[in-house]
Design a protein around this motif. Structure first.
Motif, mmCIF file in Angstrom:
data_model
loop_
_atom_site.group_PDB
_atom_site.id
_atom_site.type_symbol
_atom_site.label_atom_id
_atom_site.label_comp_id
_atom_site.label_asym_id
_atom_site.label_seq_id
_atom_site.Cartn_x
_atom_site.Cartn_y
_atom_site.Cartn_z
ATOM 1 N N PHE A 62 0.837 -1.197 0.000
ATOM 2 C CA PHE A 62 0.000 0.000 0.000
ATOM 3 C C PHE A 62 0.874 1.250 0.000
ATOM 4 N N ILE A 63 1.881 1.276 0.858
ATOM 5 C CA ILE A 63 2.780 2.428 0.926
ATOM 6 C C ILE A 63 3.540 2.587 -0.388
ATOM 7 N N SER A 64 3.962 1.472 -0.976
ATOM 8 C CA SER A 64 4.686 1.541 -2.248
ATOM 9 C C SER A 64 3.824 2.157 -3.336
ATOM 10 N N GLY A 65 2.535 1.788 -3.370
ATOM 11 C CA GLY A 65 1.631 2.381 -4.338
ATOM 12 C C GLY A 65 1.364 3.848 -4.042
ATOM 13 N N PHE A 66 1.222 4.174 -2.773
ATOM 14 C CA PHE A 66 0.998 5.558 -2.351
ATOM 15 C C PHE A 66 2.169 6.435 -2.780
ATOM 16 N N VAL A 67 3.354 5.922 -2.588
ATOM 17 C CA VAL A 67 4.574 6.663 -2.932
ATOM 18 C C VAL A 67 4.721 6.824 -4.445
ATOM 19 N N VAL A 127 9.071 -8.626 -6.785
ATOM 20 C CA VAL A 127 7.628 -8.546 -6.980
ATOM 21 C C VAL A 127 7.185 -7.091 -7.139
ATOM 22 N N LEU A 128 7.803 -6.182 -6.379
ATOM 23 C CA LEU A 128 7.445 -4.773 -6.517
ATOM 24 C C LEU A 128 7.782 -4.267 -7.915
ATOM 25 N N LEU A 129 8.909 -4.698 -8.458
ATOM 26 C CA LEU A 129 9.261 -4.323 -9.825
ATOM 27 C C LEU A 129 8.236 -4.868 -10.812
ATOM 28 N N GLU A 130 7.781 -6.088 -10.596
ATOM 29 C CA GLU A 130 6.749 -6.663 -11.449
ATOM 30 C C GLU A 130 5.455 -5.862 -11.357
ATOM 31 N N PHE A 131 5.139 -5.381 -10.163
ATOM 32 C CA PHE A 131 3.958 -4.525 -9.997
ATOM 33 C C PHE A 131 4.123 -3.222 -10.778
ATOM 34 N N PHE A 132 5.339 -2.678 -10.770
ATOM 35 C CA PHE A 132 5.602 -1.468 -11.555
ATOM 36 C C PHE A 132 5.327 -1.717 -13.041
ATOM 37 N N LYS A 148 -8.223 3.216 -13.530
ATOM 38 C CA LYS A 148 -8.388 2.899 -12.112
ATOM 39 C C LYS A 148 -9.251 1.656 -11.926
ATOM 40 N N ALA A 149 -10.351 1.605 -12.659
ATOM 41 C CA ALA A 149 -11.233 0.440 -12.570
ATOM 42 C C ALA A 149 -10.531 -0.813 -13.082
ATOM 43 N N ILE A 150 -9.763 -0.668 -14.164
ATOM 44 C CA ILE A 150 -9.049 -1.815 -14.729
ATOM 45 C C ILE A 150 -8.013 -2.344 -13.743
ATOM 46 N N LEU A 151 -7.285 -1.434 -13.093
ATOM 47 C CA LEU A 151 -6.296 -1.852 -12.096
ATOM 48 C C LEU A 151 -6.964 -2.574 -10.930
ATOM 49 N N LEU A 152 -8.109 -2.081 -10.490
ATOM 50 C CA LEU A 152 -8.836 -2.728 -9.394
ATOM 51 C C LEU A 152 -9.284 -4.131 -9.785
ATOM 52 N N VAL A 153 -9.775 -4.286 -11.010
ATOM 53 C CA VAL A 153 -10.201 -5.601 -11.471
ATOM 54 C C VAL A 153 -9.009 -6.563 -11.532
ATOM 55 N N ILE A 154 -7.891 -6.082 -12.088
ATOM 56 C CA ILE A 154 -6.683 -6.913 -12.143
ATOM 57 C C ILE A 154 -6.244 -7.299 -10.732
ATOM 58 N N GLY A 155 -6.272 -6.334 -9.820
ATOM 59 C CA GLY A 155 -5.879 -6.608 -8.443
ATOM 60 C C GLY A 155 -6.756 -7.649 -7.787
ATOM 61 N N CYS A 156 -8.063 -7.570 -7.992
ATOM 62 C CA CYS A 156 -8.992 -8.536 -7.404
ATOM 63 C C CYS A 156 -8.772 -9.934 -7.977
ATOM 64 N N VAL A 157 -8.561 -10.011 -9.296
ATOM 65 C CA VAL A 157 -8.324 -11.307 -9.934
ATOM 66 C C VAL A 157 -7.039 -11.940 -9.411
ATOM 67 N N LEU A 158 -5.980 -11.149 -9.323
ATOM 68 C CA LEU A 158 -4.702 -11.674 -8.834
ATOM 69 C C LEU A 158 -4.806 -12.076 -7.367
ATOM 70 N N PHE A 188 -1.023 -7.260 -5.160
ATOM 71 C CA PHE A 188 -1.140 -6.153 -6.106
ATOM 72 C C PHE A 188 -2.347 -5.271 -5.808
ATOM 73 N N ILE A 189 -3.420 -5.853 -5.295
ATOM 74 C CA ILE A 189 -4.617 -5.071 -4.995
ATOM 75 C C ILE A 189 -4.319 -3.986 -3.961
ATOM 76 N N PHE A 190 -3.439 -4.262 -3.018
ATOM 77 C CA PHE A 190 -3.113 -3.267 -1.986
ATOM 78 C C PHE A 190 -2.188 -2.185 -2.557
ATOM 79 N N PHE A 191 -1.348 -2.565 -3.495
ATOM 80 C CA PHE A 191 -0.535 -1.595 -4.229
ATOM 81 C C PHE A 191 -1.442 -0.625 -4.992
ATOM 82 N N VAL A 192 -2.462 -1.170 -5.655
ATOM 83 C CA VAL A 192 -3.412 -0.337 -6.397
ATOM 84 C C VAL A 192 -4.173 0.584 -5.451
ATOM 85 N N ILE A 193 -4.614 0.039 -4.329
ATOM 86 C CA ILE A 193 -5.339 0.854 -3.350
ATOM 87 C C ILE A 193 -4.467 2.010 -2.878
#
Length: 346
Positions: A62-67, A127-132, A148-158, A188-193
């Motif tokens: 979450f912090i990584s995504g926030f940053v 894994v963080l690099l893969e998220f990038f 944003k919606a697409i990222l959320l869907v990907i995050g939920c699926v993963l 990944f969902i928490f990164f997106v959040i």
């Protein structure tokens, strides 16, 4: 544990409580590793770590995504090339050097280490690099607000599909999943959040001031954990809700009490200092965890969660202090600091 990632409020200043939160999350990581390596009690239902585990890694991602999120940044070809030119050495080169040395000292072959889905603990930066890459690909391909919606869907699926026991049934694909630590893509969902919270920061601040939101999150988190023996807490949706509510509680605490974690307090200065060196601590601390304490079986034979947590915390704090000392010694060389920790050129 993304390095050199300042958070801009007005374009130049960092958000102090976010650095403090990173420091706190790094402490949770070291604490968990101490409990796992020293006592071997994590996952046995006799310590607090099984509850901390619900929020520990979700918080870090979450912090990584926030940053990562920056208002007004266009993820075009030029920006993406510049971004990964900076990130790939930081996320891969330094961690791989520490990873290879750690494997050698522990008598583990490089092949076995690479095919370990946890990489002997060194999976996070990969894994963080893969998220990038995933985030950059979506932002590049989707230039409107639908990203944003697409990222959320990907995050939920993963999150639903990628767990430690995942298998494709195909030998080559399973090996590839192990190599890339795909089982960790569930975070990944928490990164997106984290990116979304940063993007809508003003609105989120208003929500965090709501006593009802926090009351619901705290009640849900405590009640579900208290009734874990009768509720299906191992079911994926409930696990996700526990992690999400725990994340909200911790983030709200640091946000609402940010004066406590500012540069004006000793605790705030210390935690912010740790938060700026999380990559250093992460890479070094594995070498310092004592591995010859398995003869101490008191915490497994006679569970004492409070005492165990206190002892583990003291060991974790000592390891973090030693890691920072070693980091400061290494950083005496600007060249080593740059290639091992991604420090900027002086």
């Amino acid at each position: 544990m993304e390095n050199n990632s300042g958070i801009a409020v007005n374009g130049s200043q960092r958000i102090g409580y976010i650095d403090a939160l990173r420091g706190f999350t790094m402490f949770l990581v070291v604490l968990m590793h101490v409990a796992t390596v020293c006592w071997g009690i994590v996952g046995k239902g006799i310590s607090i770590h099984d509850y901390l585990h619900q929020v520990r890694m979700p918080l870090f991602f979450f912090i990584s995504g926030f940053v990562l999120y920056k208002e007004g940044v266009e993820w075009n070809t030029q920006h993406i090339v510049r971004f990964f030119k900076k990130k790939i050495p930081v996320q891969l080169l330094g961690p791989f050097i520490f990873f290879a040395v750690f494997l050698h000292l522990n008598g583990i072959s490089l092949a076995d280490g690479l095919m370990d889905k946890y990489k002997s603990g060194y999976w996070f930066t990969l894994v963080l690099l893969e998220f990038f890459f995933i985030y950059a690909a979506v932002r590049f391909c989707v230039r409107n607000r639908w990203y944003k919606a697409i990222l959320l869907v990907i995050g939920c699926v993963l999150y639903y599909c990628c767990w430690p026991d995942m298998t494709t049934g195909h030998h080559t694909l399973d090996n590839l999943c192990l190599l890339l630590s795909v089982n960790q893509w569930r975070f990944f969902i928490f990164f997106v959040i984290g990116t979304l919270v940063r993007a809508h920061y003003a609105t989120i601040e208003h929500w965090l001031a709501s006593k009802w939101l926090l009351a619901v999150c705290i009640t849900f988190y405590l009640l579900v954990n208290a009734l874990s023996d009768v509720l299906p807490v191992k079911e994926i949706p409930l696990r996700g809700l526990l992690s999400l509510t725990g994340l909200v509680i911790v983030f709200a605490f640091f946000h609402n009490k940010q004066d406590l974690f500012s540069q004006t307090t000793r605790m705030g200065r210390t935690m912010q200092s740790v938060g700026r060196r999380t990559l250093d601590i992460y890479l070094i601390h594995f070498f310092l965890i004592p591995k010859n304490l398995s003869f101490i079986t008191v915490f497994t034979d006679h569970p004492m969660p409070i005492i165990e947590a206190t002892v583990s915390s003291l060991i974790a704090l000592l390891i973090m202090a030693a890691s920072l000392l070693i980091s400061n010694i290494i950083r005496l060389s600007p060249w080593l600091a740059r290639w091992l920790f991604g420090a900027k050129k002086a």
